[in-house]
Motif scaffolding. Sequence first.
Motif, short mmCIF file in Angstrom:
data_model
loop_
_atom_site.label_atom_id
_atom_site.label_comp_id
_atom_site.label_asym_id
_atom_site.label_seq_id
_atom_site.Cartn_x
_atom_site.Cartn_y
_atom_site.Cartn_z
N ASP A 35 0.84 -1.19 0.00
CA ASP A 35 0.00 0.00 0.00
C ASP A 35 0.89 1.25 0.00
O ASP A 35 1.70 1.45 0.89
CB ASP A 35 -0.91 0.00 1.23
CG ASP A 35 -1.93 1.13 1.21
OD1 ASP A 35 -2.32 1.57 0.11
OD2 ASP A 35 -2.34 1.55 2.30
N GLU A 39 4.66 2.31 -8.10
CA GLU A 39 4.63 1.33 -9.19
C GLU A 39 5.99 1.29 -9.89
O GLU A 39 6.47 0.22 -10.25
CB GLU A 39 3.52 1.69 -10.18
CG GLU A 39 3.36 0.68 -11.28
CD GLU A 39 2.18 0.98 -12.19
OE1 GLU A 39 2.15 0.39 -13.29
OE2 GLU A 39 1.30 1.78 -11.82
N SER A 57 -2.13 -3.97 -8.33
CA SER A 57 -2.98 -2.79 -8.20
C SER A 57 -4.44 -3.20 -8.02
O SER A 57 -5.14 -2.66 -7.16
CB SER A 57 -2.81 -1.89 -9.42
OG SER A 57 -3.58 -0.73 -9.28
N ASP A 58 -4.89 -4.16 -8.82
CA ASP A 58 -6.27 -4.64 -8.70
C ASP A 58 -6.52 -5.29 -7.34
O ASP A 58 -7.56 -5.06 -6.72
CB ASP A 58 -6.59 -5.64 -9.81
CG ASP A 58 -6.68 -5.00 -11.19
OD1 ASP A 58 -6.81 -3.77 -11.28
OD2 ASP A 58 -6.63 -5.76 -12.18
N ASN A 61 -6.63 -2.47 -4.76
CA ASN A 61 -7.87 -1.69 -4.90
C ASN A 61 -9.07 -2.42 -4.32
O ASN A 61 -9.94 -1.79 -3.72
CB ASN A 61 -8.12 -1.32 -6.36
CG ASN A 61 -7.15 -0.29 -6.88
OD1 ASN A 61 -6.58 0.48 -6.13
ND2 ASN A 61 -6.96 -0.27 -8.19
N SER A 66 -3.86 1.07 -2.47
CA SER A 66 -3.39 1.32 -3.83
C SER A 66 -1.88 1.47 -3.88
O SER A 66 -1.23 1.75 -2.87
CB SER A 66 -4.04 2.59 -4.39
OG SER A 66 -3.63 3.71 -3.66
#
Length: 69
Positions: A35, A39, A57-58, A61, A66
């Motif tokens: 978190d 990236e 990321s998915d 989320n 994120s």
Amino acid sequence: MARTEDRAEEEFPGIGAPAQRALAHAGYTRLEQLDGVSESDLLELQGMGPTGTDILSDLLNARGMSLEA
């Protein structure tokens, strides 16, 4: 070693073995640790690619967390 790989697959489902090894080598063993991680920092890890960061990321989320853009 299989136990570690099983835990990585549970924590990072859908992530390929090279990316899982890269995460473990960098000290990331739980999804929550990612978190707010950049990236671009993850993409610098040997074995991590855009597909891996998209999956991470998915996963983040879905838990209200994120990666940093």
